[in-house]
Scaffold this motif. Structure first.
Motif, short mmCIF file in Angstrom:
data_model
loop_
_atom_site.label_atom_id
_atom_site.label_comp_id
_atom_site.label_asym_id
_atom_site.label_seq_id
_atom_site.Cartn_x
_atom_site.Cartn_y
_atom_site.Cartn_z
N LEU A 26 0.81 -1.21 0.00
CA LEU A 26 0.00 0.00 0.00
C LEU A 26 0.84 1.27 0.00
N GLY A 27 2.13 1.13 0.29
CA GLY A 27 2.98 2.31 0.37
C GLY A 27 2.76 3.13 1.62
N VAL A 28 2.27 2.49 2.69
CA VAL A 28 2.03 3.18 3.95
C VAL A 28 3.32 3.18 4.77
N ARG A 29 3.69 4.34 5.27
CA ARG A 29 4.91 4.45 6.08
C ARG A 29 4.70 3.75 7.43
N TYR A 30 5.73 3.02 7.86
CA TYR A 30 5.63 2.34 9.16
C TYR A 30 7.02 2.12 9.74
N ASP A 31 7.06 2.00 11.06
CA ASP A 31 8.28 1.67 11.78
C ASP A 31 8.08 0.30 12.43
N THR A 32 9.06 -0.57 12.27
CA THR A 32 8.99 -1.88 12.92
C THR A 32 9.64 -1.81 14.29
N ILE A 33 8.95 -2.35 15.27
CA ILE A 33 9.46 -2.41 16.64
C ILE A 33 9.58 -3.88 17.00
N LYS A 135 -3.39 16.01 3.56
CA LYS A 135 -2.39 15.62 4.57
C LYS A 135 -1.62 14.38 4.13
N HIS A 136 -2.34 13.44 3.54
CA HIS A 136 -1.72 12.17 3.13
C HIS A 136 -0.78 12.36 1.96
N GLY A 137 -1.18 13.20 1.02
CA GLY A 137 -0.28 13.64 -0.04
C GLY A 137 0.02 12.66 -1.15
N THR A 138 -0.76 11.56 -1.26
CA THR A 138 -0.48 10.57 -2.31
C THR A 138 -1.52 10.57 -3.42
N GLY A 139 -2.65 11.23 -3.19
CA GLY A 139 -3.72 11.20 -4.17
C GLY A 139 -4.68 10.05 -4.00
N TYR A 140 -4.47 9.23 -2.96
CA TYR A 140 -5.34 8.09 -2.67
C TYR A 140 -5.67 8.09 -1.18
N VAL A 141 -6.78 7.47 -0.81
CA VAL A 141 -7.17 7.50 0.60
C VAL A 141 -6.35 6.53 1.44
N GLY A 143 -2.56 4.54 1.45
CA GLY A 143 -1.26 4.29 0.82
C GLY A 143 -1.03 5.19 -0.38
N ASP A 144 -0.18 4.71 -1.30
CA ASP A 144 0.14 5.51 -2.48
C ASP A 144 -0.31 4.82 -3.76
N LYS A 145 -1.29 3.91 -3.61
CA LYS A 145 -1.82 3.21 -4.78
C LYS A 145 -3.33 3.14 -4.68
#
Length: 211
Positions: A26-33, A135-141, A143-145
């Motif tokens: 989805l191209g969603v930013r995330y941090d792995t813990i 705010k999201h800035g990708t053009g989609y609700v 992720g970036d796809k």
């Protein structure tokens, strides 16, 4: 830009990586813990997941905390789909109903307070989506796809002028929303579906005239 989601994992556990794959797709930013097994049954993780297993996520953009990989995947894709079903669809539909079809389409009675309420709710829904897209800035609700969450909004968005009236210009009042909808409306799949719809509409109108 949205803040990254926190994804709690164990390096060898398979289920957290199911979520990671979806986030990547989805191209969603995330941090792995990365968690040690011993820490899963201790605070603060136990408050995140009483079942004391990974994966779990914290979404700082919404305040949502979830565990169980299936629930997390559903959330990542379907939160906006649920907003369409519980927000856009009902409010847009009620706005059109009270403007054109109350109590029936033959002798509609105007109820100004109801019309104003649902126009305002429609405007609020558009504003929520516009603000998120900006705010999201990708053009989609999500992720970036493109996902089906985007496409689910199309049929009611097509009726926006009926919902809000001709004096509402989305390109002025909600430019990110307007650009997003225009992008969806230009997709070949949408055009093909609406071509079929128009054929059915034409056939229906012909049959009505012949009665």
């Amino acid at each position: 830009m949205a803040q990254p989601i926190k994804l709690y994992v164990h390096v060898f556990g398979p289920n957290p990586w199911k979520v990671a794959i979806i986030l990547e797709e989805l191209g969603v930013r995330y941090d792995t813990i990365s968690m040690d097994y011993a820490d899963l049954k201790k605070e603060p993780f136990e408050s995140l997941n009483p079942n004391c297993r990974v994966p779990a996520i914290e979404d700082p953009n919404t305040g949502i905390v979830l565990f169980e990989s299936g629930a997390i995947v559903e959330y990542l894709v379907e939160i906006w789909l649920h907003f369409q079903m519980s927000g856009q669809g009902p409010y847009f539909g009620q706005s059109i109903h009270f403007q054109r079809f109350h109590p029936n389409n033959h002798e509609p009675i105007q109820l100004p307070t109801a019309i104003e309420r649902y126009k305002n709710e429609g405007k609020r829904v558009v504003g929520v989506i516009d603000k998120h897209l900006k705010k999201h800035g990708t053009g989609y609700v999500v992720g970036d796809k493109l996902t089906y969450a985007d496409l689910a909004f199309v049929p009611w968005n097509v009726l926006l002028s009926d919902v809000m009236g001709e004096d509402f210009d989305p390109k002025v009042e909600a430019p990110d929303f307007a650009a997003w909808h225009d992008n969806m409306a230009e997709r070949p799949s949408v055009k093909r579906a609406y071509k079929k719809k128009q054929t059915l509409v034409d056939d229906f109108m012909k049959s009505e005239k012949s009665i």
